[in-house]
Design a protein around this motif. Sequence first.
Motif, short mmCIF file in Angstrom:
data_model
loop_
_atom_site.label_atom_id
_atom_site.label_comp_id
_atom_site.label_asym_id
_atom_site.label_seq_id
_atom_site.Cartn_x
_atom_site.Cartn_y
_atom_site.Cartn_z
N THR A 11 47.31 47.42 30.40
CA THR A 11 47.78 46.24 31.12
C THR A 11 46.75 45.89 32.18
OG1 THR A 11 50.08 46.92 30.81
CG2 THR A 11 49.64 45.28 32.53
N PRO A 12 46.24 44.66 32.16
CA PRO A 12 45.24 44.28 33.16
C PRO A 12 45.77 44.47 34.57
CG PRO A 12 45.42 42.61 31.43
CD PRO A 12 46.55 43.57 31.22
N GLN A 13 44.96 45.06 35.42
CA GLN A 13 45.38 45.28 36.79
C GLN A 13 45.21 44.01 37.63
OE1 GLN A 13 46.78 48.22 38.01
NE2 GLN A 13 46.86 48.52 35.78
N PRO A 14 46.14 43.77 38.56
CA PRO A 14 46.01 42.60 39.43
C PRO A 14 44.69 42.64 40.20
CG PRO A 14 48.20 43.55 39.62
CD PRO A 14 47.39 44.52 38.82
N THR A 15 44.03 41.51 40.28
CA THR A 15 42.78 41.42 41.03
C THR A 15 42.64 40.01 41.60
OG1 THR A 15 40.37 41.54 40.89
CG2 THR A 15 41.52 40.83 38.92
N HIS A 16 41.94 39.90 42.72
CA HIS A 16 41.76 38.59 43.35
C HIS A 16 40.57 37.84 42.78
CE1 HIS A 16 38.35 40.10 45.68
NE2 HIS A 16 39.08 41.17 45.96
N GLY A 17 39.76 38.50 41.95
CA GLY A 17 38.60 37.82 41.39
C GLY A 17 37.64 37.39 42.49
N THR A 18 37.16 36.16 42.42
CA THR A 18 36.20 35.67 43.43
C THR A 18 36.88 34.93 44.57
OG1 THR A 18 35.86 33.61 42.19
CG2 THR A 18 34.38 35.46 41.70
N ALA A 19 38.21 34.93 44.59
CA ALA A 19 38.95 34.23 45.64
C ALA A 19 39.49 35.21 46.67
CB ALA A 19 40.10 33.43 45.03
N ASP A 20 39.73 34.71 47.87
CA ASP A 20 40.28 35.51 48.97
C ASP A 20 41.62 34.89 49.36
OD1 ASP A 20 40.94 36.74 51.33
OD2 ASP A 20 39.05 36.34 52.35
N PHE A 21 42.71 35.63 49.16
CA PHE A 21 44.05 35.09 49.41
C PHE A 21 44.65 35.60 50.72
CE2 PHE A 21 43.57 35.41 44.72
CZ PHE A 21 43.55 34.06 44.43
N SER A 22 43.82 36.15 51.61
CA SER A 22 44.34 36.77 52.82
C SER A 22 45.06 35.79 53.74
CB SER A 22 43.22 37.49 53.59
OG SER A 22 42.16 36.60 53.88
N ARG A 23 44.62 34.53 53.81
CA ARG A 23 45.44 33.49 54.45
C ARG A 23 45.47 32.28 53.53
NH1 ARG A 23 45.48 29.03 58.80
NH2 ARG A 23 47.74 28.85 59.07
N PHE A 402 50.31 26.73 38.72
CA PHE A 402 49.26 26.84 39.74
C PHE A 402 48.52 28.18 39.58
CE2 PHE A 402 51.34 23.44 42.22
CZ PHE A 402 50.24 22.79 42.76
N ILE A 403 49.28 29.26 39.39
CA ILE A 403 48.68 30.59 39.26
C ILE A 403 47.78 30.66 38.03
CG2 ILE A 403 49.19 33.02 38.79
CD1 ILE A 403 51.67 32.68 40.61
N ASN A 404 48.23 30.10 36.92
CA ASN A 404 47.39 30.08 35.71
C ASN A 404 46.06 29.38 35.97
OD1 ASN A 404 49.11 31.46 33.96
ND2 ASN A 404 50.19 29.62 33.33
N SER A 412 40.70 35.75 38.72
CA SER A 412 41.73 36.60 39.33
C SER A 412 42.78 36.95 38.28
CB SER A 412 42.37 35.88 40.52
OG SER A 412 42.81 34.58 40.15
N ASN A 413 43.67 37.84 38.65
CA ASN A 413 44.76 38.21 37.75
C ASN A 413 46.04 38.34 38.56
OD1 ASN A 413 46.09 38.88 35.35
ND2 ASN A 413 45.76 41.08 35.70
N ILE A 414 46.45 37.20 39.15
CA ILE A 414 47.70 37.16 39.90
C ILE A 414 48.84 37.21 38.88
CG2 ILE A 414 49.09 35.84 41.54
CD1 ILE A 414 46.48 34.32 42.26
N PRO A 415 49.77 38.14 39.02
CA PRO A 415 50.88 38.19 38.06
C PRO A 415 51.79 36.97 38.19
CG PRO A 415 51.21 39.77 39.84
CD PRO A 415 49.82 39.22 40.01
N LEU A 416 52.36 36.54 37.08
CA LEU A 416 53.24 35.38 37.08
C LEU A 416 54.62 35.76 37.60
CD1 LEU A 416 52.36 33.73 33.64
CD2 LEU A 416 51.42 33.22 35.91
N ALA A 417 55.32 34.78 38.17
CA ALA A 417 56.68 34.98 38.65
C ALA A 417 57.64 35.07 37.47
CB ALA A 417 57.08 33.83 39.56
N ASP A 418 58.73 35.78 37.66
CA ASP A 418 59.78 35.90 36.65
C ASP A 418 60.68 34.66 36.75
OD1 ASP A 418 61.81 36.56 34.94
OD2 ASP A 418 62.54 38.27 36.10
N VAL A 419 60.48 33.71 35.88
CA VAL A 419 61.22 32.45 35.93
C VAL A 419 62.73 32.67 35.81
CG1 VAL A 419 61.63 30.27 34.71
CG2 VAL A 419 59.28 31.06 35.11
#
Length: 428
Positions: A11-23, A402-404, A412-419
Amino acid sequence: MLTACKPEIKTPQPTHGTADFSRFIAVGNSLTAGYADGGLYLQGQLNSYPSIMAKQMQSVGGGTFNQPLFSTAQANGSGYLQITGFNADGTPVISPVTTNLAIRGILNVPGFGNVTLYTKYSGDIENYGVPGIKLLQITYAPLGNLNGYYERLLPGDATTTINTTAYLDFITAKPFTFFSNWLGNNDALLYATSGGAGDVLTDENTFAALYSLLISRLTAGGAKGVVATIPDVTSIPYFNTVTVGAIVAGVQKANPSVQGIYINALVSTSGTTYAPRLATANDLIVLTFPTSMIGTPVNTPYGPLPYGLTPFTPVDNQYVLDANEVALTREHVISFNNTIISVAASKGLAVFDAYTFLNNVKQYGLEVDGIGLNSTFVSGGLFSLDGVHLTPRGYAIVANQFINAINAKYGSNIPLADVAAYTGVKFP
């Protein structure tokens, strides 16, 4: 040997890729704020698409996401609509909620009218969604005195202070690392929902200049981001629930000789000349139109005539977006979206094409996590009771879109929300 041949599923691990989501900050209007069911209230705010995105970003370095929430004691905010029962024909009875509101007063602005003021919010903010704001207004200094939702976020009191903080300055006052932007909807929507009678479409060149300015300011500090195109506002349930055909069929049951209903239609796209004519299926009736008015007597110089059934008593403009106004609205939305896509490309931003996505949902429906959804009013599960804004489930779907877009652009690999964890329209 059997163990050695067993396939390994990674399972791919969550990662921020080249983006910074700290704020992460969210820029936009009522959709961004979590507005639903005709109002802004606590439950809607808690299910806003930016708050859903921020929760998913937590696993890839996302920071705290503060929203200007109403208090529990004033949880119903501006008030909203709810289903309180059903009529004999199965249609829902929709009633306003008017208790536990966060309304602190009414301000009369000379030359503008009354502005509803809400309980002030003074905490930190990452969700800058302001219901009613247009892209056209982001540099307009007096906006804080004309929009009660924006006024509640600003210091001072509009009853004693003239606010001069432009929205663009407000959202960029503090550093941020990532942003979402969904401004521009109201530059077309407010014209459409007024039936072309109470608002104007933002000039396309003005929109392009202001959108370029907005994105330049948002990216000036090196922040990455995601933007969304503007939906085809004429495709939402607000314009597709009450139809010309249904109204005419209902009237003709009692009076077969009735030809149809008359509207005051825009003769050309110049926006200046109107003339009464029989409505067609290409003319859109608004959700709030009181169909019981059709046929009621109206005093005219020719004596009492039935409302909507003669060229002398056409349906009022605010209840109909006629075919020419529909074409004009769509033309502007397409132009706005060309600007959004072009500016985003020039800055290397991710794009969620809400225009295409929501049009596909209207045409084909959608299945997510085994849940069937469509754009039908109430039963479709996507749109709330105002026919414009989304349900919590609808906002979760948008958050995932938006996440996709973010994941595809920034690696990045932000997990999707459970609709399935979010609700559709609430039934009693």
